[in-house]
Design an enzyme around this catalytic site. Structure first.
Site, PDB file in Angstrom:
ATOM      1  N   HIS A  28       0.795  -1.236   0.000  1.00 51.22           N
ATOM      2  CA  HIS A  28       0.000   0.000   0.000  1.00 51.22           C
ATOM      3  C   HIS A  28       0.822   1.279   0.000  1.00 51.22           C
ATOM      4  O   HIS A  28       0.253   2.362   0.070  1.00 51.22           O
ATOM      5  CB  HIS A  28      -0.955   0.022   1.195  1.00 51.22           C
ATOM      6  CG  HIS A  28      -2.159  -0.840   1.002  1.00 51.22           C
ATOM      7  ND1 HIS A  28      -3.274  -0.406   0.332  1.00 51.22           N
ATOM      8  CD2 HIS A  28      -2.412  -2.116   1.360  1.00 51.22           C
ATOM      9  CE1 HIS A  28      -4.170  -1.387   0.302  1.00 51.22           C
ATOM     10  NE2 HIS A  28      -3.664  -2.428   0.909  1.00 51.22           N
ATOM     11  N   LYS A 219      -7.737  14.257   3.203  1.00 47.68           N
ATOM     12  CA  LYS A 219      -6.937  13.021   3.216  1.00 47.68           C
ATOM     13  C   LYS A 219      -6.003  13.124   4.420  1.00 47.68           C
ATOM     14  O   LYS A 219      -5.928  14.167   5.056  1.00 47.68           O
ATOM     15  CB  LYS A 219      -6.145  12.860   1.924  1.00 47.68           C
ATOM     16  CG  LYS A 219      -5.373  14.101   1.484  1.00 47.68           C
ATOM     17  CD  LYS A 219      -4.753  13.928   0.109  1.00 47.68           C
ATOM     18  CE  LYS A 219      -5.758  14.075  -1.009  1.00 47.68           C
ATOM     19  NZ  LYS A 219      -6.101  12.817  -1.649  1.00 47.68           N
ATOM     20  N   ARG A 220      -5.267  12.033   4.726  1.00 46.08           N
ATOM     21  CA  ARG A 220      -4.303  12.129   5.812  1.00 46.08           C
ATOM     22  C   ARG A 220      -3.369  13.313   5.572  1.00 46.08           C
ATOM     23  O   ARG A 220      -3.031  13.620   4.428  1.00 46.08           O
ATOM     24  CB  ARG A 220      -3.450  10.836   5.898  1.00 46.08           C
ATOM     25  CG  ARG A 220      -4.171   9.605   6.387  1.00 46.08           C
ATOM     26  CD  ARG A 220      -4.789   9.771   7.765  1.00 46.08           C
ATOM     27  NE  ARG A 220      -3.807   9.918   8.819  1.00 46.08           N
ATOM     28  CZ  ARG A 220      -3.653   9.073   9.836  1.00 46.08           C
ATOM     29  NH1 ARG A 220      -4.412   7.992   9.923  1.00 46.08           N
ATOM     30  NH2 ARG A 220      -2.742   9.281  10.761  1.00 46.08           N
ATOM     31  N   LYS A 225       1.424  14.335   0.391  1.00 47.65           N
ATOM     32  CA  LYS A 225       0.112  14.691  -0.167  1.00 47.65           C
ATOM     33  C   LYS A 225       0.002  16.201  -0.433  1.00 47.65           C
ATOM     34  O   LYS A 225      -0.962  16.671  -1.017  1.00 47.65           O
ATOM     35  CB  LYS A 225      -1.004  14.219   0.772  1.00 47.65           C
ATOM     36  CG  LYS A 225      -1.102  12.684   0.831  1.00 47.65           C
ATOM     37  CD  LYS A 225      -2.198  12.229   1.777  1.00 47.65           C
ATOM     38  CE  LYS A 225      -2.220  10.736   2.013  1.00 47.65           C
ATOM     39  NZ  LYS A 225      -2.868   9.977   0.942  1.00 47.65           N
ATOM     40  N   THR A 327      -8.358   6.578  -2.798  1.00 49.33           N
ATOM     41  CA  THR A 327      -9.754   6.220  -3.093  1.00 49.33           C
ATOM     42  C   THR A 327     -10.655   7.431  -2.935  1.00 49.33           C
ATOM     43  O   THR A 327     -11.748   7.461  -3.483  1.00 49.33           O
ATOM     44  CB  THR A 327     -10.259   5.077  -2.184  1.00 49.33           C
ATOM     45  OG1 THR A 327     -10.074   5.445  -0.822  1.00 49.33           O
ATOM     46  CG2 THR A 327      -9.537   3.771  -2.478  1.00 49.33           C
ATOM     47  N   LYS A 331     -14.112   8.683  -5.008  1.00 51.02           N
ATOM     48  CA  LYS A 331     -15.372   9.093  -4.374  1.00 51.02           C
ATOM     49  C   LYS A 331     -15.824  10.454  -4.919  1.00 51.02           C
ATOM     50  O   LYS A 331     -17.002  10.659  -5.215  1.00 51.02           O
ATOM     51  CB  LYS A 331     -15.197   9.150  -2.847  1.00 51.02           C
ATOM     52  CG  LYS A 331     -14.968   7.777  -2.236  1.00 51.02           C
ATOM     53  CD  LYS A 331     -14.399   7.878  -0.812  1.00 51.02           C
ATOM     54  CE  LYS A 331     -13.930   6.503  -0.347  1.00 51.02           C
ATOM     55  NZ  LYS A 331     -13.110   6.565   0.869  1.00 51.02           N
TER      56      LYS A 331
END
Length: 493
Positions: A28, A219-220, A225, A327, A331
């Protein structure tokens, strides 16, 4: 292995065959710090027998590698489960690869990176083991349950078949230019935005302009990111409004949400920066409701179910080659938000499904990042060359957003200037230019909604039904079964 060998008295080779056929490994992440390495000293204290078994597994594995690549000592070192050094460690990912019959990444680009870099030596040894299984999301929760307005609009057009076969959403493509359908989809979005605005006003006491663009980045919280890239864009917009208050600006409500790992200092500082920027921007009378910044606290599934259906713009801006899949991106796509993103993770396949022209793609790609690494990334060059970037960084650095604590963000600025592994500045110019294209399209609601419909229509690949079918067929070797399991609230007999 311990149960088979010690308890069931199966001989080693047979036990190893059973173990490998039983286990499969889904990777992952490609970030080295997230791939676990456990100290041998801890195993010695807690799991001495497991350690003996791991040593035996590793010895047989290295003997096999040595027989295929005689004299290649460096390869043996790279492929060992045991990492030598000050603290001897067990490389858990290597153990996973050796002990599994299948290894997969969770988006096509990620699975290629797994083969070409993270586990390159292992791929050369057993290429047939490696597969891709692109992640998916369930349309029951992420459309039907959380966005009934949009779901009803779709059902009216193409029936209910898409709920168990999401690829049927492609039947919406002929309606992308249908005036009535465009109006209905836009109406469903606007109702979600009104509902979410009311929720934010109640929970946060912030007045939201529901006709502003809802620009969402949830998101985290992690350097890769790049919530910091988003922050730099917010500051740039703020400075532009301040510089020319009479000019027309597309109003935006920027929402950033996510949790930070307990011991991750930089992630905590990023949250602090977002809220500090919000304090300045949200209380500036010159800005008014043209720009609002909200940090969504305690981001979780129940909050995601509210914010995702209300979003206009979905931010998926990780440095190319770092996001395994994502993901959230799927969405948002299914719920009628347009994506601004890099060619990373599942964004690549989303652009392929919907056409890159229906997403806002920007920034360096994996090859460019590699080339930049070889050349050497120097944040200072971008800082010197781009006045708006320099102004934003100087404001963070000088305490403009933290007047009571001028040095509050010195660690953040130091990281960005001197040891930013994720190259925020390198993508700043392209990102700001791409955001200007977003503004331009948003001013044309009809064209915007056409792209929204195309995105929804092309999101069928990203159903977890498809993902699970592929795992069942290619890895688990199991057949589907229509046995109905009673819900947990009913008595078993």
């Amino acid at each position: 292995m311990r149960i088979l060998v010690d308890v069931e008295k199966v001989d080693w080779d047979k036990a190893w065959e059973i173990t490998k056929n039983t286990c499969a490994y889904t990777n992952h992440t490609v970030l080295p710090e997230a791939l676990e390495r456990w100290p041998v000293s801890m195993f010695e204290k807690l799991l001495p027998r497991h350690l003996e078994i791991i040593y035996a597994i590793n010895q047989r594995h290295l003997d096999h590698v040595a027989s295929l690549f005689p004299g290649d000592v460096d390869r043996l070192r790279r492929m060992s489960v045991i990492e030598e050094g000050d603290c001897k460690r067990i490389n858990m990912a290597h153990l996973c690869v050796i002990g599994s019959h299948a290894v997969n990444g969770v988006a096509r680009i990620h699975s290629e990176i797994v083969k070409q870099s993270v586990f390159k030596d292992f791929y050369e040894l057993e290429p047939e083991k490696f597969q891709n299984k692109t992640n998916g999301i369930t349309p029951r929760r992420w459309l039907l349950l959380c966005n009934p307005g949009l779901a009803d609009t779709i059902v009216e057009k193409i029936g209910e078949g898409f709920l168990t076969d999401l690829s049927q959403l492609r039947k919406l493509l002929p309606f992308a230019s249908d005036e009535v359908f465009i109006r209905d989809v836009a109406k469903a979005k606007q109702e979600n935005k009104l509902k979410f605005s009311a929720f934010l006003e109640k929970e946060y006491g912030v007045r939201i302009n529901p006709s502003s663009m809802f620009d969402v980045h949830v998101k985290r919280i992690h350097e890769y990111k790049r919530q910091l890239l988003n922050c730099l864009h917010i500051i740039t917009l703020y400075n532009r409004i301040k510089k020319d208050p009479a000019k027309a600006f597309v109003p935006r409500t920027v929402m950033i949400g996510g949790k930070a790992a307990p011991g991750y200092h930089m992630a905590k500082m990023i949250i602090k920066l977002v809220t500090s920027i919000g304090d300045v921007v949200n209380n500036d009378p010159i800005v008014g409701d043209r720009l609002k910044v909200i940090f969504l606290e305690n981001y979780r599934v129940s909050l995601a179910e509210k914010v995702i259906p209300a979003a206009d713009l979905s931010q998926q801006i990780s440095t190319a080659g770092t996001e395994a899949s994502g993901t959230g991106n799927m969405k948002f796509m299914l719920n009628g938000a347009l994506t601004i993103g890099t060619m990373d993770g599942a964004n690549v396949e989303m652009a392929e499904e919907a056409g890159a022209e229906n997403l806002f793609i920007f920034g360096l790609q994996v090859e460019d990042i590699k080339a930049l690494d070889q050349k050497g990334y120097h944040a200072q060059e971008y800082y010197d060359r781009l006045p708006e970037l320099r102004q934003a960084v100087d404001q963070i650095s000088s305490g403009f957003f933290s007047p009571k604590e001028p040095d509050c963000f010195k660690d953040v600025v130091n990281m960005l200037m001197n040891h930013d592994r994720f190259k925020v500045f390198a993508d700043y110019e392209a990102y700001v230019a791409c955001q200007a294209q977003v503004d331009q399209l948003y001013q044309n609601p009809k064209e915007w909604t056409k792209k929204v419909i195309k995105n929804i229509a092309c999101s069928g690949k990203f159903s977890s039904d498809r993902t699970i079918t592929e795992y069942a067929r290619d890895i688990w070797g199991v057949e589907p079964c229509d046995l109905q399991i009673p819900p947990p609230n009913l008595p078993k007999d």
